[in-house]
Design a protein around this motif. Structure first.
Motif, PDB file in Angstrom:
ATOM      1  N   UNK A 299      14.250  18.951  19.449  1.00 17.12           N
ATOM      2  CA  UNK A 299      14.429  17.968  20.513  1.00 17.12           C
ATOM      3  C   UNK A 299      13.229  17.982  21.444  1.00 17.12           C
ATOM      4  N   UNK A 300      12.951  16.842  22.033  1.00 12.58           N
ATOM      5  CA  UNK A 300      11.870  16.722  22.986  1.00 12.58           C
ATOM      6  C   UNK A 300      11.786  15.292  23.461  1.00 12.58           C
ATOM      7  N   UNK A 301      10.743  14.992  24.212  1.00 13.83           N
ATOM      8  CA  UNK A 301      10.596  13.639  24.749  1.00 13.83           C
ATOM      9  C   UNK A 301       9.593  12.793  23.983  1.00 13.83           C
ATOM     10  N   UNK A 302       8.796  13.429  23.120  1.00  9.90           N
ATOM     11  CA  UNK A 302       7.760  12.701  22.391  1.00  9.90           C
ATOM     12  C   UNK A 302       8.053  12.753  20.901  1.00  9.90           C
TER      13      UNK A 302
ATOM     14  N   UNK B  84      14.447  20.042   8.406  1.00  7.74           N
ATOM     15  CA  UNK B  84      14.193  19.767   9.820  1.00  7.74           C
ATOM     16  C   UNK B  84      14.601  18.352  10.175  1.00  7.74           C
ATOM     17  N   UNK B  85      15.192  18.207  11.351  1.00 11.60           N
ATOM     18  CA  UNK B  85      15.555  16.894  11.873  1.00 11.60           C
ATOM     19  C   UNK B  85      15.136  16.829  13.332  1.00 11.60           C
ATOM     20  N   UNK B  86      14.868  15.644  13.821  1.00 10.29           N
ATOM     21  CA  UNK B  86      14.370  15.490  15.187  1.00 10.29           C
ATOM     22  C   UNK B  86      15.216  14.494  15.981  1.00 10.29           C
ATOM     23  N   UNK B  87      15.122  14.612  17.293  1.00  9.64           N
ATOM     24  CA  UNK B  87      15.795  13.669  18.183  1.00  9.64           C
ATOM     25  C   UNK B  87      15.088  13.682  19.529  1.00  9.64           C
ATOM     26  N   UNK B  88      14.944  12.529  20.118  1.00 14.10           N
ATOM     27  CA  UNK B  88      14.406  12.432  21.474  1.00 14.10           C
ATOM     28  C   UNK B  88      15.568  12.673  22.430  1.00 14.10           C
ATOM     29  N   UNK B  89      15.507  13.801  23.125  1.00 14.06           N
ATOM     30  CA  UNK B  89      16.596  14.216  24.014  1.00 14.06           C
ATOM     31  C   UNK B  89      16.005  14.703  25.329  1.00 14.06           C
ATOM     32  N   UNK B  90      16.571  14.245  26.427  1.00  5.76           N
ATOM     33  CA  UNK B  90      16.180  14.708  27.751  1.00  5.76           C
ATOM     34  C   UNK B  90      17.029  15.925  28.089  1.00  5.76           C
TER      35      UNK B  90
END
Length: 245
Positions: free
Chosen positions: A35-38, A56-62
């Protein structure tokens, strides 16, 4: 593999430290969720992991958004079946103003970001870990009273806050077999740093070398694995002697 069938959640997974941990976890069999913003940075790390045969999987998370954090972690638990490792690598909004000149409102905002981020991300993981009776929550940065120095502003204060929270979390979660740990390195040279700064970092160590990103990943794997099942509520010092316990 040390982390086979484990599920790892990493906030700030697109950065240097986060990427190193993610790659190391995946290489040892963990399924990592970044997770991250970019999105671009997260996707680059995920691509490296997949190219090496990992998951691996990604997500834009605040990480300051309670609803977003809880929804994301709950969805991962639903997909993977567990939350085994949670790492928060969200950077501080550090203020380097002398304390006597520090605007109260800015100080409050800086401290709130640290407290809110670590509370939310740990709560989200801990709810699942308590139910399953296992898990590891890992912090990075650590604390050292000897690190306090003029010009540090809110940096050490923020680290001390995280360590106080780590001790309390370890106390509350220990009976549920959930371990809470911190890592501290004393600094890792960045390729963009001037050579003289890198040399200063080396000179401050006892081993006359600094920790590397590979070192961070290797130690993080050990701490997240059952090989370190007796460790909780402590800092792990991999500073090559730059920080003396």
């Amino acid at each position: 593999m040390l982390l086979e069938n484990k599920t790892a959640v990493i906030y700030g997974g697109g950065g240097g430290i986060g990427g190193a941990m993610a790659r190391a976890f995946a290489a040892e069999g963990a399924r990592v969720f970044l997770a991250g913003r970019t999105a671009e940075k997260l996707d680059a790390v995920a691509a490296d992991i997949r190219d090496a045969g990992g998951l691996a999987e990604t997500a834009v998370v605040d990480a300051l958004d309670e609803s977003a954090v809880n929804t994301w972690v709950d969805s991962i638990a639903g997909i993977a079946g567990s939350i085994d490792i949670s790492v928060n690598l969200i950077s501080q909004d550090a203020l380097f103003t002398p304390m006597i000149e520090m605007p109260v409102a800015e100080f409050g905002r800086a401290m709130e970001k640290v407290a809110r981020s670590f509370l939310l991300t740990t709560q989200a993981a801990a709810r699942h870990m308590v139910k399953q009776g296992s898990g590891v929550i890992l912090h990075f940065g650590g604390s050292d009273a000897t690190n306090s120095a003029p010009g540090m502003g809110t940096v050490q204060i923020g680290c001390d806050m995280v360590e106080a929270m780590r001790r309390q979390w370890a106390c509350e979660l220990g009976p549920h077999q959930v371990r809470v740990l911190s890592m501290r390195t004393g600094g890792i040279p960045d390729p963009a740093m001037p050579d003289e700064i890198k040399q200063q970092m080396v000179d401050h160590t006892l081993l006359k070398r600094t920790a590397t990103l590979q070192d961070v990943g290797d130690v993080a794997v050990f701490l997240a694995s059952d090989k370190s099942r007796s460790l909780t509520s402590t800092q792990v010092n991999i500073s090559c002697g730059a920080l003396v316990d």
